[in-house]
Write an enzyme that holds these catalytic residues in place. Structure first.
Site, PDB file in Angstrom:
ATOM      1  N   HIS A 282      57.760  -3.691   5.661  1.00 28.89           N
ATOM      2  CA  HIS A 282      56.958  -2.646   5.020  1.00 28.89           C
ATOM      3  C   HIS A 282      57.649  -1.284   5.103  1.00 28.89           C
ATOM      4  O   HIS A 282      57.015  -0.253   4.949  1.00 28.89           O
ATOM      5  CB  HIS A 282      55.584  -2.534   5.681  1.00 28.89           C
ATOM      6  CG  HIS A 282      54.843  -3.824   5.757  1.00 28.89           C
ATOM      7  ND1 HIS A 282      54.556  -4.568   4.644  1.00 28.89           N
ATOM      8  CD2 HIS A 282      54.340  -4.508   6.813  1.00 28.89           C
ATOM      9  CE1 HIS A 282      53.901  -5.663   5.010  1.00 28.89           C
ATOM     10  NE2 HIS A 282      53.767  -5.652   6.318  1.00 28.89           N
TER      11      HIS A 282
ATOM     12  N   HIS B 214      51.410  -8.388   1.978  1.00 27.53           N
ATOM     13  CA  HIS B 214      52.245  -9.548   2.306  1.00 27.53           C
ATOM     14  C   HIS B 214      52.217 -10.545   1.159  1.00 27.53           C
ATOM     15  O   HIS B 214      52.542 -11.706   1.324  1.00 27.53           O
ATOM     16  CB  HIS B 214      51.748 -10.249   3.567  1.00 27.53           C
ATOM     17  CG  HIS B 214      51.489  -9.317   4.698  1.00 27.53           C
ATOM     18  ND1 HIS B 214      50.256  -8.751   4.910  1.00 27.53           N
ATOM     19  CD2 HIS B 214      52.303  -8.836   5.652  1.00 27.53           C
ATOM     20  CE1 HIS B 214      50.335  -7.960   5.968  1.00 27.53           C
ATOM     21  NE2 HIS B 214      51.549  -7.991   6.433  1.00 27.53           N
TER      22      HIS B 214
END
Lengths: 338, 212
Positions: A62, A225
């Site tokens: 991320h 995700h």
């Protein structure tokens, strides 16, 4: 004929991606210190005594979240897990012990089952071991997920970036743990996000896309995700997609009563020219809905590897939050006024 | 009726669980791919390999409580995700319940497993019917409690617990997930067996095998 899929990434062994990436972080940022054994990124120069310390962490993939937000004005340490996998309590206990300056530690946790449980255990262990006063804020801003007792609850996404900046500034100017915790909760409560994906992401160790998305469809309400969203739709123009980001966010919270801080975030695989184009569309919709954007951020701040797409986060702020937003910050991912 | 769980059987339990997750690694990952993030088999294998490296080393703890605690800490630090804290909490709470008991008779084993399962359920804030590990573990504890109440002895009690766990695992298939990543799928999670309930059943079966 079945062929081995080619993983077209700048990596060596997929198993070494995190460790090798942290070596690069260390080489690029002398102002940071990397504990390779525990996979923790620290400020090279620790805060002085009596300052509340902020720790966050989560699965990798991320970036710049969270390691890229370590530095004066934001985090004191970030614990990195494997790609899309929560870090473990021993990492968090180590980070907590190292950064505590006697004023307590705030854990900033995104609402994912693994992250929440690992941080919870870490908080218990740190309190039992060293008597560190650990508080926790869990972000849960993703309106794509139905918030009910029958799910794991809303996912923590973009507001985490805004929270780390605003609360980091409060800790930096010496606010105590109670004040820092209560501010963090107010920021978390005032944030709402919505995301869309144009493509899937590919986890290095898996070597193939996480989900199949036809060329002409988008996933509306995707998680960071590649978790499924609300539904799939035919790909349309940016002005229509902007509406799909703005409408559910505005429907969930009132942003017309004070200043709003906006984040138009890229998922990692979408160029800035498109993100700015989207931001233009978004502001037009916000203006017509009576939302005053006081501050904004456009770019890749909480990404999902190579996923193409974007998310919108709005924070119903107040003057204090805007003041703290403007305070100096000096991290790899955010830097101004310093 | 003086059967009790020995330290050697505890070690055999852990070894049997490791073997089971190795053997069924692909199956666990497949179950997880359907409704989760496809890493349950991989993560548990990594964790149990680390546990067995500890157990096979020279400084293996020599009491039930210290062994179970070391296992719990090892799982917490190596499994990751949600399974790490869940199985870790199971062993840590079981260790606390074992305390400094000299022998683990059926009553003590029941107390240990019950404490472990209660700890795990509270860590995951899960109840029976949420489509989680608890769906296998809670009926297993109940079956063992019933057997101990009847005076059946440990091997028979644990065999009944293993059967109850497997039934609980099968019962998760039609359920809609209410916890974890699978809960984002809503009704799309029905028709798939819960991977956590599957691995938890292996844990109970391994214990039954170790004392058989």
């Amino acid at each position: 004929m079945l062929r081995e899929p080619v993983v077209k990434k700048l990596i060596n062994d997929p198993a070494d991606v995190l460790a090798e990436s942290l070596r690069g972080v260390e080489a690029a940022h002398p102002e940071l210190r990397v504990d390779h054994e525990h996979r923790i990124v620290y400020r090279a120069r620790a805060k002085s005594d009596g300052k509340v310390a902020l720790i966050s962490g989560g699965g990798s993939g991320h970036e710049p979240l969270h390691g890229g937000f370590v530095g004066p004005g934001m985090l004191d340490a970030a614990c990195a897990g494997e790609v899309f996998t929560s870090p473990t309590p021993d990492q968090m206990v180590e980070a907590t012990t190292v950064v505590d300056r006697g004023a307590g530690v705030l854990h900033i946790v995104k609402n994912y089952t693994g992250d929440v449980m690992n941080f919870e255990m870490a908080g218990e262990m740190a309190a039992a071991d060293g008597g560190v006063d650990v508080r926790t804020v869990v972000t849960r801003d993703d309106v794509a997920v139905e918030d009910s007792t029958y799910t794991a609850g809303r996912r923590g996404v973009g507001v985490t970036v805004l929270l780390e900046k605003i609360v980091g500034a409060a800790a930096e100017e010496g606010q105590d743990l109670d004040a820092v915790e209560s501010l963090a909760q107010r920021v978390s409560d005032g944030g709402r996000s919505m995301g869309i994906a144009l493509t899937s992401c590919t986890v290095p160790s898996a070597g193939r896309p996480t989900f199949d998305l036809p060329e002409d469809e988008i996933e509306v309400g995707v998680g960071i995700h590649g978790e499924p969203g609300r539904h799939r739709e035919a790909l349309t123009g940016a002005s229509e997609i902007a509406r799909q980001l703005v409408d559910p966010v505005l429907a969930d919270h009132d942003f017309t009563t004070g200043p709003t801080i906006a984040l138009l975030n890229g998922m990692g695989g979408t160029p800035l020219i498109e993100l700015y184009l989207m931001y233009g569309e978004v502001t037009r919709l916000l203006a017509s809905a009576g939302v005053e954007v006081a501050r904004c951020l456009v770019g890749n701040y909480i990404t999902s590897l190579d996923m193409a797409g974007a998310s919108l986060t709005l924070l119903a702020a107040d003057e204090e939050m805007v003041r703290l937003w403007d305070a100096p910050v000096s991290t790899p991912g955010l830097r101004w006024g310093a | 009726m003086t059967q009790s769980l020995t330290q050697a059987q505890l070690v055999a339990w852990l070894g049997a669980f490791r073997d089971a997750v190795h053997e069924h690694r692909a199956h666990l990952t497949e179950l997880d791919a359907a409704i989760g993030d496809a890493d349950h088999g991989t993560n548990l294998t990594r964790g149990m390999d680390a546990v067995m490296a500890l157990v096979d080393s020279d400084d293996v703890p020599d009491t039930a409580a210290s062994l179970l605690k070391a296992v719990g800490m090892k799982l917490v630090s190596t499994v990751g995700g949600a399974s790490g804290p869940l199985y870790g909490t199971f062993f840590l709470r079981a260790a606390a319940a074992a305390g400094d008991a000299e022998t683990l008779d059926a009553e003590a084993v029941l107390g240990m497993l019950r404490a472990g399962v209660e700890g795990l359920a509270s860590r995951g804030k899960a109840s029976v019917g949420d489509k989680t590990m608890v769906d296998a573990l809670a009926p297993a504890v109940q079956a063992l409690a019933d057997a101990v109440g009847r005076g059946d002895g440990l091997p028979a009690g644990l065999r009944a617990a293993a059967v109850a766990a497997a039934e609980g695992r099968e019962a998760t298939t039609p359920l809609e997930a209410r916890k974890g990543r699978a809960s984002y799928l809503g009704e799309r999670s029905t028709g798939h067996t819960d991977p956590g309930a599957a691995s938890a059943t292996m844990l109970v079966e391994a214990l039954a095998d170790a004392v058989a």
